[in-house]
Motif scaffolding. Structure first.
Motif, mmCIF file in Angstrom:
data_model
loop_
_atom_site.group_PDB
_atom_site.id
_atom_site.type_symbol
_atom_site.label_atom_id
_atom_site.label_comp_id
_atom_site.label_asym_id
_atom_site.label_seq_id
_atom_site.Cartn_x
_atom_site.Cartn_y
_atom_site.Cartn_z
ATOM 1 N N ARG A 126 0.000 -4.166 -0.535
ATOM 2 C CA ARG A 126 -1.391 -3.706 -0.703
ATOM 3 C C ARG A 126 -1.838 -2.892 0.506
ATOM 4 N N ALA A 127 -1.479 -3.371 1.694
ATOM 5 C CA ALA A 127 -1.817 -2.648 2.925
ATOM 6 C C ALA A 127 -1.105 -1.306 2.986
ATOM 7 N N TRP A 132 -2.811 1.234 0.954
ATOM 8 C CA TRP A 132 -4.092 1.609 1.555
ATOM 9 C C TRP A 132 -3.905 2.512 2.762
ATOM 10 N N GLN A 189 -5.333 6.765 5.061
ATOM 11 C CA GLN A 189 -6.242 6.653 6.188
ATOM 12 C C GLN A 189 -5.934 7.666 7.287
ATOM 13 N N VAL A 234 -8.261 -3.342 5.359
ATOM 14 C CA VAL A 234 -7.604 -3.167 4.055
ATOM 15 C C VAL A 234 -8.427 -3.781 2.940
#
Length: 270
Positions: A246-247, A250, A254, A264
């Motif tokens: 998931r991180a 994300w 960024q 996150v």
């Protein structure tokens, strides 16, 4: 498809990451590394990680080589020293990172922070979504309960864990200190002998080691006539890998900077 490199692919977390990344929509594993001198160098990644049939990806012993496959993100749970080396390589190549290693010295963390001026880096002692919710809640509980409660953190991990207290326990202590207007100088990492009465400001952080415990963390708020306990128990490493993936999804969107799982998950900073 997010072109992903997994370091330390034959380790506990590396193998879990490989298995879940292959099973997760939107991820393509294009690189896998092990430490120099490992007998797994040159093997198929799935075979080296004991995951059955070959997947057509050769294990290498240097991250720089794995990044040549147009990698878009690196997920690293190798250990603080190796993670610092990998962060430098990723910064040179412009590849975002998720680092789940623990045991960083202040100097090593400064190196990672310097690398994060060139690339986005998620540095998290624990990538489990559940435990990061617990960290957030612990901070709120400390604020609400206030000075009338003594605060202690207890953690337990398997016998092979090398650092103590765990990075997650220290992170819990940090957010508790921030919520209560205290500092790291108030942490008490060991008690032995005639230590005297507990001070009002200290935050105890204690570690247990044994067996195959994946990870347990409890925050105690001891009051007069009552006690509040907040606990997270990990029973497998899958949740760490799921949070890291998931991180990874994300962090690639960024700007350069040093982030953590609170970023996150979108938690508001206080």
């Amino acid at each position: 498809m997010l072109r992903t490199v997994i370091t330390g692919v034959t380790g506990r977390m590396g193998g879990t990451l490989l298995r879940l990344a292959r099973a997760t929509s939107g991820f393509s594993v294009v690189g896998a590394t092990v430490r120099p001198g490992s007998p797994s160098v040159g093997q198929d990644a799935a075979v080296a990680a004991r995951q059955g049939e070959p997947m057509g990806l050769v294990v290498v012993d240097e991250l720089d080589r794995a990044l040549e496959a147009d990698a878009q993100v690196v997920i690293d749970f190798t250990g603080a020293e190796a993670s610092v080396h990998h962060a430098r390589l990723c910064a040179m190549r412009g590849v975002p990172m998720v680092i789940g290693s623990t045991g960083f010295t202040s100097q090593a963390r400064e190196v990672v922070a310097a690398c994060a001026r060139s690339i986005p880096v998620v540095l998290a002692p624990n990538t489990s979504v559940g435990v990061n919710v617990v960290i957030q809640v612990a901070s709120e509980l400390a604020r609400v309960l206030g000075e009338g409660f003594d605060v202690e953190v207890l953690e337990a991990h398997h016998r092979m864990k090398k650092d103590a207290p765990s990075g997650t326990a220290l992170r819990l202590a940090e957010v508790l200190a921030s919520a209560l207007g205290r500092t790291k100088e108030d942490f008490v990492l060991a008690r032995e002998g005639a230590v005297g009465a507990r001070t009002q400001k200290e935050i105890g952080v204690q570690a247990l080691r044994g067996g195959d415990v994946v990870g347990e963390h409890t925050v105690y708020f001891f009051g007069e006539g009552e006690r509040v306990e907040l606990t997270h128990r990990a029973t497998s490493r899958d949740q760490f890998a799921k949070g890291a993936l998931r991180a990874a999804g994300w962090v690639v969107a960024q700007r350069p900077g040093l982030y953590d799982m609170a970023d996150v998950l979108g938690f508001k900073r206080t």
